[in-house]
Motif scaffolding. Structure first.
Motif, PDB file in Angstrom:
ATOM      1  N   LEU A 209       0.976   4.101  -2.764  1.00  0.00           N
ATOM      2  CA  LEU A 209       0.601   5.435  -2.308  1.00  0.00           C
ATOM      3  C   LEU A 209       1.653   6.470  -2.704  1.00  0.00           C
ATOM      4  CD1 LEU A 209      -1.542   6.935  -0.426  1.00  0.00           C
ATOM      5  CD2 LEU A 209       0.148   6.666   1.370  1.00  0.00           C
TER       6      LEU A 209
ATOM      7  N   ARG B  77      -8.922   2.871  -2.481  1.00  0.00           N
ATOM      8  CA  ARG B  77      -9.429   3.293  -1.163  1.00  0.00           C
ATOM      9  C   ARG B  77      -9.892   2.087  -0.353  1.00  0.00           C
ATOM     10  NH1 ARG B  77     -14.006   7.946   0.247  1.00  0.00           N
ATOM     11  NH2 ARG B  77     -13.835   7.718   2.520  1.00  0.00           N
TER      12      ARG B  77
ATOM     13  N   MET C 101      -6.462  10.818   0.210  1.00  0.00           N
ATOM     14  CA  MET C 101      -5.457  10.816  -0.854  1.00  0.00           C
ATOM     15  C   MET C 101      -5.881   9.893  -1.986  1.00  0.00           C
ATOM     16  SD  MET C 101      -2.002  10.705   1.461  1.00  0.00           S
ATOM     17  CE  MET C 101      -0.923  10.444   0.054  1.00  0.00           C
ATOM     18  N   ALA C 102      -6.409   8.726  -1.628  1.00  0.00           N
ATOM     19  CA  ALA C 102      -6.825   7.762  -2.654  1.00  0.00           C
ATOM     20  C   ALA C 102      -7.894   8.364  -3.565  1.00  0.00           C
ATOM     21  CB  ALA C 102      -7.342   6.490  -1.994  1.00  0.00           C
TER      22      ALA C 102
ATOM     23  N   MET D  44       0.828  -1.210   0.000  1.00  0.00           N
ATOM     24  CA  MET D  44       0.000   0.000   0.000  1.00  0.00           C
ATOM     25  C   MET D  44       0.865   1.263   0.000  1.00  0.00           C
ATOM     26  SD  MET D  44      -2.456   1.593   2.896  1.00  0.00           S
ATOM     27  CE  MET D  44      -1.006   2.440   3.536  1.00  0.00           C
TER      28      MET D  44
ATOM     29  N   VAL E 228      -6.871   0.541   1.015  1.00  0.00           N
ATOM     30  CA  VAL E 228      -6.381   1.352   2.142  1.00  0.00           C
ATOM     31  C   VAL E 228      -7.167   1.031   3.407  1.00  0.00           C
ATOM     32  CG1 VAL E 228      -6.277   3.709   3.067  1.00  0.00           C
ATOM     33  CG2 VAL E 228      -5.436   3.236   0.761  1.00  0.00           C
TER      34      VAL E 228
ATOM     35  N   GLY F 286       4.121  10.596   3.772  1.00  0.00           N
ATOM     36  CA  GLY F 286       2.685  10.445   3.535  1.00  0.00           C
ATOM     37  C   GLY F 286       1.900  11.673   3.968  1.00  0.00           C
TER      38      GLY F 286
ATOM     39  N   ILE G  81      -5.376   9.170   4.486  1.00  0.00           N
ATOM     40  CA  ILE G  81      -4.898   8.282   3.418  1.00  0.00           C
ATOM     41  C   ILE G  81      -6.045   7.916   2.477  1.00  0.00           C
ATOM     42  CG2 ILE G  81      -3.768   6.084   2.933  1.00  0.00           C
ATOM     43  CD1 ILE G  81      -2.349   6.274   5.569  1.00  0.00           C
TER      44      ILE G  81
ATOM     45  N   TRP H 291       2.028   6.601  -6.793  1.00  0.00           N
ATOM     46  CA  TRP H 291       0.839   7.216  -7.393  1.00  0.00           C
ATOM     47  C   TRP H 291       0.698   8.658  -6.905  1.00  0.00           C
ATOM     48  CZ3 TRP H 291      -4.675   4.584  -7.236  1.00  0.00           C
ATOM     49  CH2 TRP H 291      -5.483   5.162  -8.230  1.00  0.00           C
ATOM     50  N   GLY H 292       0.983   8.870  -5.600  1.00  0.00           N
ATOM     51  CA  GLY H 292       0.900  10.215  -5.054  1.00  0.00           C
ATOM     52  C   GLY H 292       1.934  11.137  -5.672  1.00  0.00           C
TER      53      GLY H 292
ATOM     54  N   ARG I 277      -9.586   4.487  -8.250  1.00  0.00           N
ATOM     55  CA  ARG I 277      -9.396   5.208  -6.986  1.00  0.00           C
ATOM     56  C   ARG I 277     -10.221   4.587  -5.863  1.00  0.00           C
ATOM     57  NH1 ARG I 277     -11.090  10.951  -8.231  1.00  0.00           N
ATOM     58  NH2 ARG I 277     -11.846  10.156 -10.219  1.00  0.00           N
TER      59      ARG I 277
END
Length: 763
Positions: free
Chosen positions: A183, A321, A306-307, A179, A324, A281, A303, A186-187, A317
């Protein structure tokens, strides 16, 4: 008698606790200090490595450098009780904040899905209320309910005796790592795509404190001219991201050789992982989630937010999520369990030292666990969830009190020990200036001063934490003091009774010389004074003039349990005294001699097997477990025997039920029970092979050896096929034999398991 683990597993155990703060720390900090909060979270994560170095130094001095042990050694019992009171406040709030945060992620996902479905014409008539708004779960109430369910579940698991597994912790961290990688990648791509900017720098001008964050200073002029003090305030409001360091001291004693080197490796892994996950993060969350919804809508589940604001298809997305939420539930749920295990261990350690009475340590009649301490911890956690109504911000506000003060006491104690204890250490906190024969611990002093300053600042700026934390700490300190005074009065009476009944000896290792016994004895396990049937069974069948008999009581010291302390400081508990008094009484009724032994154990089966091996016992006798069958008990004993280093002795393991037939199992390699039909088959094959002129030197054993070698080769080449054919053969044999006819399954109807097979059934 512990099962030693690698530094990777040790790091995973700590990160299951420390890493959980990544799911809620960023939102709580930003609500308190404004958009610059991620820089302070990142700073806390970097500073945490210095605090971790203090724990590493303490662990290099003590088997487990927990707060209680260190503070008592350096500052005495009064400060030790104060530090434990603060640490208990930390643990009591860790469970609720983790459980409620897990609930927030689940409720946030459900509400998001309901909102998405309500926008569809197919479902809007079902999911829209009278005002035309999507129906939503009440976030705090529903989160509190989920937290209560999680807490009650782990309360029951700990009451039964939860199996602590580093393998589970490692598995959770592997999933979490997947994850985290997704994260961050992709972030990072999202940040580049949308051209996001870094959060405002952590300067006084960029801080925006809420009224709650100002605490007692909110109505003063000082609140408008904070300057450097504001930086300290913001740091103090972010320090809850550093919780979980105490877990490192608890897991230290289980790290494999070389212990100190592996401990430092684990500390480094924890530092890198927590900095990347929690620190970076938090930065990405501020850069990706719009200001309008970040705190108001996603403050409790950043978090997940963010997703939802990543660049990409909506379905992808939502899928991320959901992932997550699953990961968050695993790691946050594990943190709830860690809080119960850790606080139970701390209170057990305090009880071992005579601060709490034996009433708290009395084992559960069925499960043998310290259920009264588990009940106390769980009730306090449930109380916190109920009075806060599932408000993460409120719990987080109070949470930092226990975190910062337990660290401060620990750092102060280590600073005192630098002057009080001059012996060599395996590790020292870096930056030590030597002037002549005097060494000045600059690094350790700096860590302590930062912690102390932050703790004092928090007293003025965290009103909820200050009031609730001080009340809680004082209440626990008073309870500890009164209980200790009462216990000392009782212990004087107990000491006199012990001198009348027992002479207590202590040894670092268990050996026959310590008990003055001969090789080939009998080891009898005993955990309940009211059901000594296993001891009676063994005494009835043992001539103690020819074969020595030892009664074993295991003092369970699993993960989070009481650490090793000097023998002179350990109390011979009332429970152990009752066990041995009953054992002696039963032995006297048979007119036979027994020896008595208490061993510390992290795993009961490992303790039994290792003790049997060190005493060179020929037989081990145990009562039937309330949770396991005789075959399951033998299976775990066999597994423990397989993990022993050489040399190791084979023995017979007897399981004695309260009523009925006893069962015995051979532990270790042994000749299998072969029915007459198989012996005849071997003989017929031998006769057929001997007809060949080249087979005149063939023996029956050659036939068996060849058959086994061929089976091993087939298994290596086709595992599934070989197992299938073997299963079909077993079923065929059962059908062919029929009821009432002699069969191999009457002699051995159990699946072979590591280290044991069913040998016989006897009265």
């Amino acid at each position: 008698m512990l099962t030693f683990i690698s530094f990777w597993r040790a790091a995973a155990i700590v990160l299951n606790d420390l890493g959980s703060s990544a799911f809620y720390a960023g939102g709580i900090a930003e609500a308190a200090v404004g958009k610059a909060a991620p820089w302070f979270i990142l700073g806390v994560m970097l500073f945490a490595y210095s605090v971790r170095a203090v724990y590493v130094e303490s662990c290099s001095m003590f088997t487990r450098g927990g707060v209680y042990r260190i503070v008592k050694e350096a500052l005495g019992g009064t400060f030790a009780k104060l530090s434990v009171s603060a640490l208990m406040f930390d643990y009591v709030l860790t469970g609720p904040i983790s459980g409620v945060s897990a609930g927030q992620y689940i409720v946030g996902l459900l509400n998001g899905l309901l909102a998405q479905m309500a926008s569809s014409p197919r479902f809007n008539h079902l999911l829209l209320n009278a005002a035309g708004q999507p129906r939503q779960f009440n976030v705090n109430v529903t989160s509190a309910f989920i937290a209560l369910v999680i807490t009650v579940y782990f309360w029951w698991q700990n009451t039964k005796g939860i199996e602590e597994s580093s393998e589970k912790a490692l598995t959770i961290m592997k999933i979490t790592t997947v994850m985290v990688v997704v994260l961050l990648l992709w972030g990072g791509y999202t940040v580049l795509h949308i051209g996001a900017h870094l959060p405002p720098l952590p300067t006084p001008a960029n801080l925006r404190f809420s009224n709650e964050a100002l605490g007692f200073l909110k109505h003063t002029k000082f609140a408008h001219t904070l300057g450097l003090f504001g930086i300290l305030m913001a740091f103090g409001h972010s320090v809850l991201a550093m919780s979980g360091e105490e877990s490192l001291a608890q897991v230290n004693r289980e790290i494999q050789h070389p212990k100190l080197k592996n401990l430092k490796r684990a500390a480094f892994i924890i530092a890198v992982y927590s900095t990347v996950f929690t620190g970076l993060g938090s930065l990405l969350a501020v850069m990706i989630i719009p200001d309008s919804v970040r705190v108001s809508q996603y403050g409790d589940n950043l978090i997940a937010g963010m997703a939802m604001y990543m660049v990409g298809p909506l379905g992808l997305r939502i899928a991320f999520r959901i992932f997550v939420v699953i990961v968050g539930f695993l790691i946050l749920g594990g943190a709830v369990n860690t809080a119960i295990v850790g606080s139970t261990g701390v209170l057990m350690r305090v009880a071992e030292d005579g601060v709490l009475t034996d009433w708290f340590r009395k084992p559960h009649k069925r499960f043998g666990t310290s259920y009264r301490i588990v009940n106390l911890v769980a009730l306090m956690q449930i109380f916190v969830i109920l009075i806060t109504h599932g408000d993460v911000l409120l719990i987080g506000e109070a949470y930092a009190f226990g975190v910062i003060w337990s660290f401060t006491f620990n750092a102060l104690a280590m600073l005192v020990l630098r002057w009080k204890y001059k012996g060599e250490r395996g590790f020292k906190v870096p930056l030590n200036l030597r002037i002549g024969n005097q060494e000045i611990p600059i690094g350790l002093m700096a860590v302590f001063l930062v912690l102390l300053t932050t703790a004092i600042v928090n007293l003025f700026t965290k009103q909820v934490a200050t009031v609730s934390g001080i009340v809680f700490a004082i209440a626990f300190f008073v309870i500890f003091s009164l209980s200790e005074r009462h216990n000392k009065r009782r212990s004087k009476v107990t000491e006199r009774q012990m001198k009348e009944h027992f002479q207590l000896g202590h040894a670092e290792e268990v050996g026959r010389a310590d008990l003055a016994i001969r090789s080939g004895g009998v080891l009898v396990t005993m955990r309940d004074a009211t059901t000594p049937h296993a001891l009676k069974w063994a005494l009835a069948r043992t001539d103690t003039d020819e074969q020595d008999l030892v009664v074993l009581a295991a003092r369970m010291m699993g993960a989070g349990g009481p650490e090793y302390v000097d023998a002179s400081e350990q109390l011979f508990s009332e429970h152990e005294q009752m066990l041995f008094t009953k054992a002696v009484s039963v032995a006297e009724s048979f007119g036979k001699h027994i020896s008595l032994l208490v061993v510390p154990a992290g795993d009961i089966f490992a303790a039994i097997v290792r003790t049997a091996n060190s005493l060179d016992a020929a037989a081990v006798v145990s009562g039937l477990s309330t949770k396991l069958t005789a075959q399951e008990q033998a299976f775990y004993v066999g597994q423990a025997w397989e993990s022993l280093p050489e040399p190791k002795r084979q023995f017979t393991f007897y399981v004695i039920p309260p009523a009925g037939d006893a069962e015995s199992f051979h532990i270790g390699p042994h000749a299998p029970s072969i029915p007459a039909s198989d012996v005849q088959l071997v003989h017929r094959l031998w006769l057929n092979f001997r007809r060949d002129a080249n087979m005149e030197h063939l023996h029956h054993s050659d036939v068996v050896s060849y058959a086994l070698t061929r089976l091993a080769s087939d298994f290596a080449a086709d595992r599934a096929g070989t197992l299938r054919e073997l299963e079909e053969n077993i079923l065929h044999e059962k059908e062919r034999r029929g009821l009432g006819l002699p069969s191999r399954f009457e002699e051995d109807d159990q699946e072979e398991s590591p280290g044991y097979s069913l040998a016989e059934t006897r009265n």
